[in-house]
Write a protein that holds these residues in place. Structure first.
Motif, PDB file in Angstrom:
ATOM      1  N   LEU A 240       3.220 -12.308   2.301  1.00 18.31           N
ATOM      2  CA  LEU A 240       3.049 -12.004   0.819  1.00 18.31           C
ATOM      3  C   LEU A 240       2.595 -10.556   0.714  1.00 18.31           C
ATOM      4  O   LEU A 240       3.220  -9.961  -0.082  1.00 18.31           O
ATOM      5  N   PHE A 241       2.026  -9.880   1.660  1.00 17.18           N
ATOM      6  CA  PHE A 241       1.682  -8.451   1.722  1.00 17.18           C
ATOM      7  C   PHE A 241       3.087  -7.731   1.437  1.00 17.18           C
ATOM      8  O   PHE A 241       3.041  -6.737   0.713  1.00 17.18           O
ATOM      9  N   GLU A 243       6.143  -8.904   0.467  1.00 19.22           N
ATOM     10  CA  GLU A 243       7.193  -9.057  -0.630  1.00 19.22           C
ATOM     11  C   GLU A 243       6.671  -8.492  -1.732  1.00 19.22           C
ATOM     12  O   GLU A 243       7.240  -8.076  -2.630  1.00 19.22           O
ATOM     13  N   SER A 244       5.226  -8.336  -1.640  1.00 21.59           N
ATOM     14  CA  SER A 244       4.527  -7.686  -2.940  1.00 21.59           C
ATOM     15  C   SER A 244       4.851  -6.323  -3.207  1.00 21.59           C
ATOM     16  O   SER A 244       5.059  -5.776  -4.354  1.00 21.59           O
ATOM     17  N   TYR A 246       7.725  -5.075  -1.793  1.00 17.98           N
ATOM     18  CA  TYR A 246       9.169  -4.764  -2.280  1.00 17.98           C
ATOM     19  C   TYR A 246       9.199  -5.227  -3.909  1.00 17.98           C
ATOM     20  O   TYR A 246      10.023  -4.693  -4.891  1.00 17.98           O
ATOM     21  N   ALA A 247       8.601  -6.318  -4.354  1.00 18.35           N
ATOM     22  CA  ALA A 247       8.708  -6.648  -5.604  1.00 18.35           C
ATOM     23  C   ALA A 247       8.127  -5.597  -6.683  1.00 18.35           C
ATOM     24  O   ALA A 247       8.593  -5.268  -7.546  1.00 18.35           O
ATOM     25  N   GLU A 248       7.099  -5.008  -6.171  1.00 17.48           N
ATOM     26  CA  GLU A 248       6.611  -3.607  -7.111  1.00 17.48           C
ATOM     27  C   GLU A 248       7.452  -2.758  -7.309  1.00 17.48           C
ATOM     28  O   GLU A 248       7.369  -2.114  -8.431  1.00 17.48           O
ATOM     29  N   ARG A 249       7.974  -2.440  -6.170  1.00 20.65           N
ATOM     30  CA  ARG A 249       9.004  -1.288  -6.249  1.00 20.65           C
ATOM     31  C   ARG A 249      10.346  -1.349  -6.745  1.00 20.65           C
ATOM     32  O   ARG A 249      11.269  -0.944  -6.597  1.00 20.65           O
ATOM     33  N   ASN A 250      10.574  -2.863  -6.948  1.00 21.87           N
ATOM     34  CA  ASN A 250      11.870  -3.244  -7.465  1.00 21.87           C
ATOM     35  C   ASN A 250      12.951  -3.035  -6.312  1.00 21.87           C
ATOM     36  O   ASN A 250      14.133  -2.651  -6.426  1.00 21.87           O
ATOM     37  N   VAL A 251      12.700  -3.563  -5.220  1.00 26.58           N
ATOM     38  CA  VAL A 251      13.575  -3.689  -4.079  1.00 26.58           C
ATOM     39  C   VAL A 251      13.983  -4.810  -3.515  1.00 26.58           C
ATOM     40  O   VAL A 251      13.158  -5.722  -3.203  1.00 26.58           O
ATOM     41  N   GLU A 252      15.040  -5.275  -3.598  1.00 32.95           N
ATOM     42  CA  GLU A 252      15.665  -6.565  -3.465  1.00 32.95           C
ATOM     43  C   GLU A 252      15.677  -6.819  -1.960  1.00 32.95           C
ATOM     44  O   GLU A 252      15.892  -5.587  -0.939  1.00 32.95           O
ATOM     45  N   TRP A 253      15.918  -8.086  -1.318  1.00 35.94           N
ATOM     46  CA  TRP A 253      16.109  -8.047  -0.067  1.00 35.94           C
ATOM     47  C   TRP A 253      16.915  -9.293   0.181  1.00 35.94           C
ATOM     48  O   TRP A 253      17.231 -10.164  -0.569  1.00 35.94           O
ATOM     49  N   GLU A 459      -3.500  -2.415   4.137  1.00 36.92           N
ATOM     50  CA  GLU A 459      -3.653  -1.814   2.810  1.00 36.92           C
ATOM     51  C   GLU A 459      -2.784  -0.806   2.323  1.00 36.92           C
ATOM     52  O   GLU A 459      -2.387  -0.165   3.030  1.00 36.92           O
ATOM     53  N   VAL A 460      -2.536  -0.623   1.050  1.00 37.20           N
ATOM     54  CA  VAL A 460      -1.780   0.338   0.589  1.00 37.20           C
ATOM     55  C   VAL A 460      -2.553   1.295  -0.155  1.00 37.20           C
ATOM     56  O   VAL A 460      -3.437   1.058  -1.027  1.00 37.20           O
TER      57      VAL A 460
END
Lengths: 490, 53
Positions: A240-241, A243-244, A246-253, A459-460
Motif C-alpha cells: 500500500l505504501f 502503490e500510493s 506510484y499513484a501519487e506521481r502518476n507512474v504506472e507499473w 515515511e515520505v
C-alpha cells in the motif's frame, strides 16, 4: 605473521579490510585485491544518473587510503582458489590477475592464512538477450546505474530525452528489472522517482509517460517479501505504501514480470500468469541480475573443486542451511551467522558474495516454468555489518588462537535502513525513508508480520532526504578513513 | 474533486490505492515538522543500528 587476503573493495570488503588492519596492527598483513582503482559509494550513483552529482563526488582513489591504513593493495581480479595449496606446497593461495595499468594480464599466486571473499556480484547483463552486449558488458539498448560510469552514461541519455520533450516530442521511460531473478529493486525504485522529479523540475513532466517493470509479485516487495509498518495507527503492508507513491506521481507499473528480450526501443516480457507482452520505450534503465564473479577452486592435484566451495549461482557457501526445502519450511535460523565456509575454516564470504540459503520473497514461477521472483538483497548496511563481524572473527582467530569465538551477524537479527530519494535539492527533494528490523523476517519471534513493527517503518518527506545527504557524506568520510572513522556505525 | 484525487482515474491500479491529500503533502515539506521527524527518524535508526551490532 599472518596474512589476511580480502577479495573485493566494495562496502563489505573495504569495511572488513580497514577494521582488520586497525585491529591487527603492523604484526600481520592485510591485502586487498580488487580490480577497481576507485571506491564507489553506489547509493549516490542514482544522483549521478540524473545529473545532480558528478562522478567525482561518489568515487575516490583507493591506493592512498590503503597506504594510510597500512594495507597492501593489489589492483587485480581473483581468478581461482587453491584452498589446500598445490602439489608443491600445502599453503593455500589465490591466483590473481592484475588489471593495474602497466601490469594488465600479469598473474600471481598470493598465499593466505585467511581469506574473505567480498567480490560482490557479476552484473549478469547477458542473462537477458539484448540487455548485455554478448561479452558480459551492458548493451546499447538500455542504461544502468550499477556503476558510476554507467550512471554518467544514463544521465547523458536522460538529458537527450529532456531536450526532445522540450521540443515537443513525447518520451516514454521504462525503469525496473531486466530479468525475472533480479535483486536491488530499491535502487531502481529510487531512480524512477528521481527521473520523475527531474522531469518536473525541467517543466516536461506532462510530456513523459513513466512506467515501472519489476519481477516483484507486488509493489513494495523489495526482495524481502515486503514489510509491514505502522502508519497513522494502522499496521500496513509496504504494498500500500509503495502503490500510493506510484499513484501519487502518476507512474504506472507492470509487476511479476520477467524481461525476456531487449531490443532497441522495445522489450518483451513474461508475466507470472504465463502471458507475454511487449513494452516500447525511449529511455530504459533495467537492472541486470547478479551472479557470482565466477571464481574457480582447485585441489592440489589440479582437479576442479568449485562445487565444494561455491553454490550453483557462483556465490560462496557459508554456514547457512542450504537444505531448508520448501517455502513453508523456511526459518530465520536458516540464514548464516559467521559466514565461515563449512569445508575450509579459513575462508569467509561477506556482502553479496555469500550464497543465501534461499529467497526471502515467496518463490514464484509462471506456468511455463520461468522463475519470476526477486533474489535477496545483501547490500548496504547489512554488508557493512557482516564485513566488520567477519573481520572481528578473523582478528580473534589470529590473535587469540584457532579456538577463538566467531562473531555473529545474522541478517535475521539485524536491521537495515533504506532511504530512497526523489530529487536532490535540500528543500525541494523528498525521500521515502524505510527501516526494516530484522532484514530476514522471523515469524517465530514476531508472529504475523515477521518483523518488529516498532522499528520497521516508512515515511515520505524532507527528513528522510536530509538523512540521505548525511549518509552520503558520512560514509564517504568513513571510507576515506578520516579521523574518527571507526566510530561511525556501518 | 480536489486536485490530488485526479490520479485515481488515470489507471485502474491507482483506483485501489491511497493518494495523499494536500495536508499530508504540505507536512512532507514543512521545515519545522520535518525537523522533528528528522530527529525521530535518526533516533529510531540509531536504535536499529545498535540492535544490529
Amino acid at each position: 605473521m599472518a596474512r589476511l587476503v580480502v577479495l573485493g573493495g566494495g562496502v563489505s570488503g573495504h569495511t572488513a579490510a580497514t577494521f582488520a588492519a586497525k585491529w591487527l596492527g603492523k604484526e600481520h598483513e592485510v591485502v586487498v585485491v580488487t580490480p577497481n582503482s576507485k571506491w564507489n559509494w553506489i547509493p549516490s550513483n542514482i544522483w549521478v544518473g540524473v545529473g545532480q552529482m558528478k562522478k567525482e563526488e561518489v568515487v575516490f582513489e583507493l591506493a592512498p587510503v590503503y597506504k594510510k591504513a597500512g594495507i597492501t593493495y593489489k589492483q587485480a581480479k581473483a581468478i581461482s582458489l587453491n584452498p589446500e595449496g598445490s602439489a608443491k606446497s600445502n599453503t593455500p593461495f589465490v591466483t590473481i590477475q592484475y588489471t593495474q595499468k602497466g601490469r594488465v594480464g600479469e598473474s600471481e599466486d598470493l598465499e593466505y592464512d585467511y581469506l574473505i571473499n567480498a567480490t560482490g556480484p557479476k552484473l549478469n547483463f547477458d542473462a537477458t538477450p539484448g540487455l548485455g552486449d554478448g561479452n558480459g558488458q551492458m548493451g546499447n539498448n538500455t542504461v544502468s546505474v550499477c556503476t558510476a560510469e554507467h550512471a554518467v552514461h544514463a544521465s547523458s541519455e536522460l538529458q537527450k530525452c529532456i531536450e526532445k520533450m522540450k521540443k515537443g516530442e513525447r518520451q516514454k521511460f521504462l525503469v525496473g528489472t531486466g530479468h525475472g531473478t533480479c535483486t536491488c529493486q530499491g535502487a531502481a525504485f529510487e531512480y524512477i522517482f528521481n527521473i520523475e522529479h527531474e522531469l518536473k523540475k525541467a517543466g516536461v513532466r506532462d510530456m513523459a509517460d513513466i512506467k515501472w517493470i519489476s519481477n516483484e509479485s507486488f509493489l513494495g516487495d523489495f526482495g524481502m517479501g515486503g514489510l509491514h509498518m505502522k502508519v497513522a495507527g494502522y499496521v500496513v503492508s509496504s504494498k500500500l505504501f509503495a502503490e500510493s507513491i506510484y499513484a501519487e506521481r502518476n507512474v504506472e507499473w507492470i509487476i511479476g514480470a520477467h524481461t525476456s528480450k531487449v531490443e532497441s526501443g522495445k522489450i518483451e516480457y513474461e508475466l507470472l500468469d504465463g502471458t507475454k507482452g511487449e513494452e516500447s520505450f525511449d529511455f530504459a534503465m533495467l537492472l541486470p541480475p547478479f551472479s557470482g564473479v565466477g571464481l574457480k577452486a582447485y585441489a592440489p592435484d589440479g582437479s576442479d573443486i568449485t562445487e565444494k566451495i561455491f553454490a550453483a549461482n557462483g556465490f560462496m557457501k557459508v554456514d547457512a542451511k542450504y537444505d531448508a526445502g520448501d517455502y513453508e519450511n523456511w526459518k530465520a535460523s536458516d540464514w548464516p551467522r559467521t559466514y565461515q565456509n563449512p569445508t575450509y575454516k579459513n575462508l569467509f564470504a561477506v556482502g553479496i558474495a555469500f550464497a543465501p540459503p534461499h529467497l526471502m520473497s515467496k518463490p514464484m514461477q509462471s506456468p511455463n516454468g520461468t522463475a519470476i521472483n526477486p533474489t535477496p538483497p545483501r547490500t548496504g548496511m547489512p554488508s557493512g555489518i557482516i564485513g566488520k563481524a567477519v573481520a572481528h572473527s578473523i582478528c580473534d582467530l589470529i590473535l587469540k588462537g584457532k579456538d577463538a569465538h566467531l562473531h555473529d551477524a545474522s541478517m535475521a537479527e539485524m536491521g537495515a535502513a533504506c532511504v530512497a530519494s526523489a530529487g536532490k535539492g535540500l528543500f525541494t527533494g523528498t525521500a521515502a525513508a524505510m527501516t526494516v528490523y530484522p532484514v530476514v523476517p522471523d515469524y517465530e519471534k514476531y508472529p504475523g508480520t515477521g518483523r518488529d513493527t516498532d522499528y520497521t517503518f516508512g515515511e515520505v518527506g524532507l527528513a528522510g532526504h536530509w538523512i540521505k545527504h548525511i549518509l552520503h557524506h558520512m560514509f564517504i568520510y568513513k571510507a576515506k578513513l578520516k579521523p574518527g572513522w571507526a566510530l561511525i556505525p556501518e | 474533486m480536489s486536485k490530488e484525487e485526479e490520479n485515481f482515474q488515470k489507471n485502474d491500479n491507482f483506483k485501489l490505492t491511497m493518494i495523499p491529500g494536500s495536508f499530508v503533502k504540505m507536512m512532507r515539506t514543512c521545515i519545522l515538522w520535518q525537523f522533528i521527524r528528522f530527529m525521530v527518524l535518526n533516533i529510531k535508526m540509531l536504535v536499529v543500528v545498535s540492535k544490529s551490532h
